[in-house]
Write an enzyme that holds these catalytic residues in place. Structure first.
Site, short mmCIF file in Angstrom:
data_model
loop_
_atom_site.label_atom_id
_atom_site.label_comp_id
_atom_site.label_asym_id
_atom_site.label_seq_id
_atom_site.Cartn_x
_atom_site.Cartn_y
_atom_site.Cartn_z
N ARG A 1 0.85 -1.19 0.00
CA ARG A 1 0.00 0.00 0.00
C ARG A 1 0.88 1.24 0.00
O ARG A 1 1.94 1.28 0.61
CB ARG A 1 -0.94 0.02 1.21
CG ARG A 1 -2.18 -0.85 1.02
CD ARG A 1 -3.08 -0.32 -0.11
NE ARG A 1 -4.24 -1.17 -0.36
CZ ARG A 1 -4.30 -2.11 -1.31
NH1 ARG A 1 -3.24 -2.32 -2.06
NH2 ARG A 1 -5.39 -2.81 -1.50
N GLU B 1 -4.11 8.11 -4.94
CA GLU B 1 -4.36 7.52 -6.25
C GLU B 1 -5.67 8.06 -6.82
O GLU B 1 -6.64 8.17 -6.07
CB GLU B 1 -4.42 5.99 -6.15
CG GLU B 1 -3.10 5.38 -5.72
CD GLU B 1 -3.12 3.85 -5.69
OE1 GLU B 1 -4.14 3.25 -6.10
OE2 GLU B 1 -2.12 3.25 -5.25
N HIS C 1 -1.27 1.12 -10.38
CA HIS C 1 -1.93 0.13 -9.53
C HIS C 1 -2.52 -1.00 -10.38
O HIS C 1 -3.67 -1.42 -10.18
CB HIS C 1 -3.04 0.79 -8.70
CG HIS C 1 -3.37 0.03 -7.44
ND1 HIS C 1 -3.76 0.64 -6.28
CD2 HIS C 1 -3.38 -1.31 -7.17
CE1 HIS C 1 -3.99 -0.27 -5.35
NE2 HIS C 1 -3.77 -1.48 -5.88
#
Length: 355
Positions: A268, A297, A316
């Site tokens: 993360r 993000e 991601h």
């Protein structure tokens, strides 16, 4: 934390996330005691595999929204957090007293559960599970890519190719001669360790428990990161985002690293203090970073990470695999069997630290 279903019977499951007809059939094949409540017209179209939030431009009509919520409110369990929305999860838990299990699509679904701000009683009543482990292999391959790219000087190779520069030869790093620190030895970290060990790297892992893991030469407590950092050639983070892991990799850690070390993040984004990492990348203290996750993000357009040539930015997407939807469906079916048989569930969310 909640208690598992006792005895046998049937389990009414409302599908709250996109699920193909094929994977619906797969779930029922693996666990015939499930009654699956699904209306594909009420679920957003996916733009790519595992796109459980679906097309953001898609909207339900008010009538469809009522039908969607009615299905959720009739269920014993949910396949997915409705619309991947913590507020919708909170509504579902409070509106449906029979609800006892919610499966989240993400490996780090604990963060979504935390964001729902459920009461202690609600967290006690409902079990939450994640899809941890499903993403281990693809994330481990990205981690290996990052470690190899750092060892082989990918930024220099890219720069020289762009400038059409045929330089003198130089000695590249050998992963087989390197020490790699893997933060977290869960479902992802163990696969990362195995793959790096297979390449000949010496792997140091972190855990708060006294464990032994195949391919890991040494396991250290996270409190000892600064002690081992000077010997490390690369760092791979696989940890979830919790209050205990926030900014675990900070300026003090980067200063302690062997100069030129690589940093890879497949856990993360909040585990890394990005401002400190950017400083370390600019100074060369960190030679290369391969990042699939970020503190914010999408990564803001003004982030310096976009323009640093010793950074590989991945949106991601490293976990995405064509088999992901099927693997999550199979994991859900396995947990449904456990629930119906009164056994403990896999990947239970810790509702104290939410991982």
């Amino acid at each position: 934390m909640g208690t598992e279903n006792q005895g046998t019977g049937r389990l009414r499951v409302a599908v709250a996330a996109p699920l193909s007809e094929e994977n619906c059939a797969r779930i029922l094949e693996l666990e015939p005691r499930i009654d699956l409540v699904v209306d594909h017209a009420l679920l957003p179209p996916m733009r790519w595999p595992a796109d459980f939030a679906g097309d953001p431009s898609w909207r339900r009509t008010p009538e469809q929204q009522r039908a969607f919520e009615a299905a959720i409110d009739s269920a014993d369990a949910l396949y997915g957090i409705p619309d991947v929305d913590p507020a919708a999860l909170a509504r579902a838990v409070r509106a449906n007293p029979r609800l006892r299990w919610v499966h989240t699509m993400a490996a780090g679904g604990g963060g979504q559960v935390k964001a729902a701000e459920l009461s202690t009683d609600e967290l006690d009543r409902v079990l939450f599970t994640t899809s941890a482990g499903v993403h281990g292999a693809p994330l481990a391959e990205f981690a290996v890519l990052g470690v190899l790219a750092g060892a082989k000087g990918l930024p220099r190779l890219n720069r020289q190719q762009r400038d059409r520069e045929w330089s003198g030869r130089w000695t590249m790093g050998q992963v087989s001669e390197q020490e790699v620190l893997v933060l977290g030895l869960g479902g992802i970290g163990r696969v990362v360790a195995q793959k790096l060990h297979a390449l000949g790297a010496t792997v140091i892992g972190t855990s708060r428990n006294n464990i032994s893991v195949a391919g890991v030469a040494e396991v250290v407590h996270p409190d000892r990161l600064i002690d081992v950092a000077p010997a490390v050639d690369a760092v791979v983070n696989t940890l979830p985002g919790t209050s205990a892991t926030e900014h675990l990799l900070d300026g003090r850690f980067f200063d302690a690293l062997r100069p030129g070390a690589s940093v890879v993040n497949v856990g993360r984004g909040t585990v890394i203090d990005e401002a400190a990492l950017i400083d370390a990348l600019r100074s060369g203290q960190v030679g290369f970073a391969a990042l699939d996750v970020f503190e914010v993000e999408p990564l803001p357009a003004d982030s310096p990470l976009w323009e640093l040539d010793n950074v590989l930015v991945s949106p991601h997407t490293a976990a995405l695999d064509a088999a992901e939807d099927r693997l999550i469906a199979e994991l859900f079916a396995a947990n449904a069997t456990r629930l119906l048989d009164g056994r403990s569930l896999l990947n239970r969310v810790n509702t104290v630290e939410f991982y």
